[in-house]
Scaffold this motif. Structure first.
Motif, PDB file in Angstrom:
ATOM      1  N   GLY A   6       0.812  -1.212   0.000  1.00 39.28           N
ATOM      2  CA  GLY A   6       0.000   0.000   0.000  1.00 39.28           C
ATOM      3  C   GLY A   6       0.845   1.262   0.000  1.00 39.28           C
ATOM      4  N   ARG A   7       1.905   1.261   0.803  1.00 38.75           N
ATOM      5  CA  ARG A   7       2.783   2.422   0.866  1.00 38.75           C
ATOM      6  C   ARG A   7       3.470   2.656  -0.482  1.00 38.75           C
ATOM      7  N   ILE A   8       3.976   1.598  -1.065  1.00 34.68           N
ATOM      8  CA  ILE A   8       4.689   1.723  -2.339  1.00 34.68           C
ATOM      9  C   ILE A   8       3.744   2.212  -3.427  1.00 34.68           C
ATOM     10  N   LEU A   9       2.568   1.627  -3.505  1.00 36.05           N
ATOM     11  CA  LEU A   9       1.623   2.021  -4.552  1.00 36.05           C
ATOM     12  C   LEU A   9       1.136   3.457  -4.349  1.00 36.05           C
ATOM     13  N   ALA A  10       0.896   3.841  -3.101  1.00 38.09           N
ATOM     14  CA  ALA A  10       0.471   5.216  -2.825  1.00 38.09           C
ATOM     15  C   ALA A  10       1.567   6.202  -3.218  1.00 38.09           C
ATOM     16  N   ALA A  11       2.795   5.903  -2.848  1.00 36.81           N
ATOM     17  CA  ALA A  11       3.907   6.792  -3.204  1.00 36.81           C
ATOM     18  C   ALA A  11       4.104   6.822  -4.711  1.00 36.81           C
ATOM     19  N   TYR A  12       3.976   5.673  -5.350  1.00 35.18           N
ATOM     20  CA  TYR A  12       4.163   5.645  -6.797  1.00 35.18           C
ATOM     21  C   TYR A  12       3.147   6.544  -7.503  1.00 35.18           C
ATOM     22  N   GLY A  13       1.982   6.715  -6.911  1.00 31.95           N
ATOM     23  CA  GLY A  13       0.991   7.609  -7.501  1.00 31.95           C
ATOM     24  C   GLY A  13       1.556   9.002  -7.732  1.00 31.95           C
ATOM     25  N   GLY A  14       2.335   9.499  -6.787  1.00 30.90           N
ATOM     26  CA  GLY A  14       2.966  10.805  -6.956  1.00 30.90           C
ATOM     27  C   GLY A  14       4.020  10.804  -8.039  1.00 30.90           C
ATOM     28  N   VAL A  15       4.782   9.712  -8.109  1.00 29.82           N
ATOM     29  CA  VAL A  15       5.783   9.576  -9.170  1.00 29.82           C
ATOM     30  C   VAL A  15       5.086   9.550 -10.523  1.00 29.82           C
ATOM     31  N   PHE A  16       3.954   8.857 -10.594  1.00 34.77           N
ATOM     32  CA  PHE A  16       3.195   8.768 -11.837  1.00 34.77           C
ATOM     33  C   PHE A  16       2.706  10.141 -12.290  1.00 34.77           C
ATOM     34  N   VAL A  17       2.241  10.953 -11.353  1.00 37.23           N
ATOM     35  CA  VAL A  17       1.760  12.298 -11.689  1.00 37.23           C
ATOM     36  C   VAL A  17       2.873  13.105 -12.348  1.00 37.23           C
ATOM     37  N   ALA A  18       4.018  13.179 -11.686  1.00 35.06           N
ATOM     38  CA  ALA A  18       5.137  13.966 -12.223  1.00 35.06           C
ATOM     39  C   ALA A  18       5.702  13.321 -13.489  1.00 35.06           C
ATOM     40  N   GLY A  19       5.840  12.008 -13.481  1.00 40.47           N
ATOM     41  CA  GLY A  19       6.389  11.311 -14.641  1.00 40.47           C
ATOM     42  C   GLY A  19       5.517  11.450 -15.874  1.00 40.47           C
ATOM     43  N   SER A  20       4.218  11.464 -15.683  1.00 43.57           N
ATOM     44  CA  SER A  20       3.306  11.612 -16.819  1.00 43.57           C
ATOM     45  C   SER A  20       3.477  12.968 -17.498  1.00 43.57           C
ATOM     46  N   LEU A  21       3.659  14.001 -16.695  1.00 36.33           N
ATOM     47  CA  LEU A  21       3.894  15.321 -17.276  1.00 36.33           C
ATOM     48  C   LEU A  21       5.234  15.377 -18.000  1.00 36.33           C
ATOM     49  N   LEU A  22       6.266  14.771 -17.405  1.00 37.74           N
ATOM     50  CA  LEU A  22       7.568  14.739 -18.077  1.00 37.74           C
ATOM     51  C   LEU A  22       7.494  13.961 -19.390  1.00 37.74           C
ATOM     52  N   TRP A  23       6.793  12.829 -19.371  1.00 41.39           N
ATOM     53  CA  TRP A  23       6.629  12.022 -20.592  1.00 41.39           C
ATOM     54  C   TRP A  23       5.920  12.852 -21.668  1.00 41.39           C
ATOM     55  N   ALA A  24       4.846  13.496 -21.265  1.00 39.43           N
ATOM     56  CA  ALA A  24       4.078  14.293 -22.228  1.00 39.43           C
ATOM     57  C   ALA A  24       4.930  15.408 -22.825  1.00 39.43           C
ATOM     58  N   MET A  25       5.799  16.008 -22.019  1.00 33.10           N
ATOM     59  CA  MET A  25       6.691  17.043 -22.526  1.00 33.10           C
ATOM     60  C   MET A  25       7.690  16.458 -23.526  1.00 33.10           C
ATOM     61  N   ALA A  26       8.285  15.325 -23.169  1.00 33.20           N
ATOM     62  CA  ALA A  26       9.340  14.733 -23.993  1.00 33.20           C
ATOM     63  C   ALA A  26       8.807  14.098 -25.270  1.00 33.20           C
ATOM     64  N   VAL A  27       7.641  13.475 -25.194  1.00 33.58           N
ATOM     65  CA  VAL A  27       7.162  12.659 -26.310  1.00 33.58           C
ATOM     66  C   VAL A  27       6.067  13.345 -27.119  1.00 33.58           C
ATOM     67  N   ASP A  28       5.196  14.071 -26.451  1.00 32.58           N
ATOM     68  CA  ASP A  28       4.032  14.650 -27.134  1.00 32.58           C
ATOM     69  C   ASP A  28       4.087  16.162 -27.297  1.00 32.58           C
ATOM     70  N   GLY A  29       5.157  16.798 -26.849  1.00 27.72           N
ATOM     71  CA  GLY A  29       5.260  18.243 -27.004  1.00 27.72           C
ATOM     72  C   GLY A  29       4.368  19.045 -26.065  1.00 27.72           C
ATOM     73  N   PHE A  30       3.867  18.425 -25.018  1.00 24.67           N
ATOM     74  CA  PHE A  30       3.007  19.090 -24.032  1.00 24.67           C
ATOM     75  C   PHE A  30       3.829  20.103 -23.241  1.00 24.67           C
ATOM     76  N   ARG A  31       3.250  21.240 -22.950  1.00 22.29           N
ATOM     77  CA  ARG A  31       3.893  22.259 -22.122  1.00 22.29           C
ATOM     78  C   ARG A  31       3.036  22.491 -20.884  1.00 22.29           C
ATOM     79  N   PRO A  32       3.524  22.048 -19.719  1.00 21.34           N
ATOM     80  CA  PRO A  32       2.731  22.227 -18.501  1.00 21.34           C
ATOM     81  C   PRO A  32       2.646  23.691 -18.096  1.00 21.34           C
ATOM     82  N   ASP A  33       1.536  24.045 -17.466  1.00 21.75           N
ATOM     83  CA  ASP A  33       1.428  25.394 -16.925  1.00 21.75           C
ATOM     84  C   ASP A  33       1.858  25.366 -15.456  1.00 21.75           C
TER      85      ASP A  33
END
Length: 109
Positions: free
Chosen positions: A60-87
């Motif tokens: 539970g701890r690992i999966l909960a913490a990974y949720g935060g990594v997923f949030v930040a990682g998804s934005l980084l992925w979108a920037m690198a691969v899809d040209g997304f620019r976060p606000d």
């Protein structure tokens, strides 16, 4: 060294899960075919195995913490691969999520 190993595993897990989901998206939504989707399914399965390598034994701890990594990682992925620019709100939210990861995983117990 345990914290560094944990952070590295979170990074690998993020690449596998986000990359796998992106491959499935490309295969289905962007009509690139079932090979893309199948590769995504394999990557998503590999993510599940990588998560078991975390030094902490609490799922539970690992999966909960990974949720935060997923949030930040998804934005980084979108920037690198899809040209997304976060606000600034995307960046603020990802920062808060990563602070949560630190508190959940590496806070004193």
């Amino acid at each position: 060294m345990t914290v560094l190993k944990s952070i590295a595993l979170f990074g690998v897990a993020a690449l596998l899960e986000i990359g796998g989901a992106w491959l499935v998206w490309q295969g289905i939504r962007e009509h690139r075919g079932w090979l893309w989707a199948g590769a995504g399914v394999i990557a998503l399965g590999a993510y599940g195995f990588v998560a078991t390598l975390q030094p902490d034994a609490n799922f539970g701890r690992i999966l909960a913490a990974y949720g935060g990594v997923f949030v930040a990682g998804s934005l980084l992925w979108a920037m690198a691969v899809d040209g997304f620019r976060p606000d600034r709100w995307d960046i603020a939210g990802a920062s808060i999520a990563l602070i949560g990861v630190g508190v959940i995983m590496y806070g004193p117990r």
